[in-house]
Design an enzyme around this catalytic site. Sequence first.
Site, PDB file in Angstrom:
ATOM      1  N   ASP A  10     -32.313  57.955  90.824  1.00  0.00           N
ATOM      2  CA  ASP A  10     -32.748  56.876  89.950  1.00  0.00           C
ATOM      3  C   ASP A  10     -34.250  56.734  90.129  1.00  0.00           C
ATOM      4  OD1 ASP A  10     -33.322  54.551  88.631  1.00  0.00           O
ATOM      5  OD2 ASP A  10     -31.865  53.306  89.682  1.00  0.00           O
ATOM      6  N   GLU A  27     -28.572  53.509  95.971  1.00  0.00           N
ATOM      7  CA  GLU A  27     -28.217  52.108  96.157  1.00  0.00           C
ATOM      8  C   GLU A  27     -26.848  51.957  96.824  1.00  0.00           C
ATOM      9  OE1 GLU A  27     -29.613  48.431  93.958  1.00  0.00           O
ATOM     10  OE2 GLU A  27     -29.381  49.870  92.313  1.00  0.00           O
TER      11      GLU A  27
END
Length: 274
Positions: A164, A41
């Site tokens: 993730d 991200e």
Amino acid sequence: MIVTTINVNGIRAAVKQRSAENLGLLPWLTTTRADVVCLQETRADDDQLAGALAPALDDGWHLAHAAPSRKGRNGVAVLARVPFTDIRAGCGHDEFADHGRYLEVDLNIGGDEVTVASIYVPTGEAETERQAEKERFLAATEVRLAELVDGAPARGREAVVCGDWNIAHAEADLKNWRGNRNKAGFLPEERQWVADRLAAGWSDVVRGLHPGVDGPYSWWSWRGKAFDNDAGWRIDYQLATAGLAARAVAAGTERPAAYALRWSDHAPVTVEYR
């Protein structure tokens, strides 16, 4: 070799967060013992990422980035103390080629050839198109993971896929598992997908070194008292091929001592391989 993975929740925010207290991602990079750091991200293009990480790059870190085509979304990167021998963006599926969700690098660390991947699996939402996209991404990634794990002995190069995964594999991987049985991230089919990868030869390195315990959690909501009560999820994994997993001697989550010291809603997950 020490490998860390961390969802930074926006690279510019992670750099600026707690900067007045000399905390945040950049100070962390000056003190970490990690040889390789996988980021998820980033939410930045190549120039924005390089600008945010300029002090670290000046200190000698090498950077590879799979930038997202969607502005302000996704993005995965790898920082390493040694140059990359190869870089491959995307998991090999056209739909996700420019989503900024998968990046592989080849490295030579201490004479060992290793492939390190940074992955960011979609969050999903049960019974929606978002969940369907997540399922398609998992199916696409499954193909590449099979190639890596099956080919490791012949290549003489072990692999570790970090990131993730937005899936808690078992009840021990989230505090409130009863309340999340029908929610994305803990759906039976998602948990089975992880189980299938483990059955296919991948090892969940952190769980292997922390059997039979709750956590260690790696994500806590910013809201309420989730962090203070350690009501978290373990969704950030390092999945390693057998040869590399056998060399793991220490693993854990670098959980901040207090809520006020956080610079992401995730904490770094670090594994030492010998």
